[in-house]
Design an enzyme around this catalytic site. Sequence first.
Site, PDB file in Angstrom:
ATOM      1  CG  HIS A  91      -6.587   3.158  -2.670  1.00 27.80           C
ATOM      2  ND1 HIS A  91      -5.403   3.501  -1.701  1.00 27.80           N
ATOM      3  CD2 HIS A  91      -5.538   2.896  -3.753  1.00 27.80           C
ATOM      4  CE1 HIS A  91      -4.327   2.917  -1.884  1.00 27.80           C
ATOM      5  NE2 HIS A  91      -4.240   2.288  -3.343  1.00 27.80           N
ATOM      6  CD  GLN A 135      -2.811   1.407   2.371  1.00 29.26           C
ATOM      7  OE1 GLN A 135      -2.735   0.362   3.303  1.00 29.26           O
ATOM      8  NE2 GLN A 135      -3.814   2.087   2.648  1.00 29.26           N
TER       9      GLN A 135
END
Length: 114
Positions: A100, A94
């Site tokens: 997201h 990430q």
Amino acid sequence: MEDCIFCKIVRGEIPTKKVYEDERVLAFYDVAPQAPVHVLIVPKAHSQDLLDSRALDDALLAHLLRTAAEVAVMLGLDKTGFRIVSNCGEDGRQSVKHLHIHLLGGQKLSERMS
């Protein structure tokens, strides 16, 4: 969150190529695409990652997934297929600490997820 790049995009402080927007989510093209179609779908409310999603209501989490499907249809990916991914933490790669979903498609994707 003040210094979060996705929060800045949501607030309009950083320009982006929007694909979809409503009062709860924003979808926009990734600036470093890893497939011919690479869209990011983010909640407008800041949440660090899926582990931090307790701060978000269940309706918003469901809306993120429904938005991913809707954007896939808008971009014609429903005809050939697509992948959605949400990275979480360092080992999950990430890079932006704001929940997201990556929507990837536009070509036959690798069978490997790495």
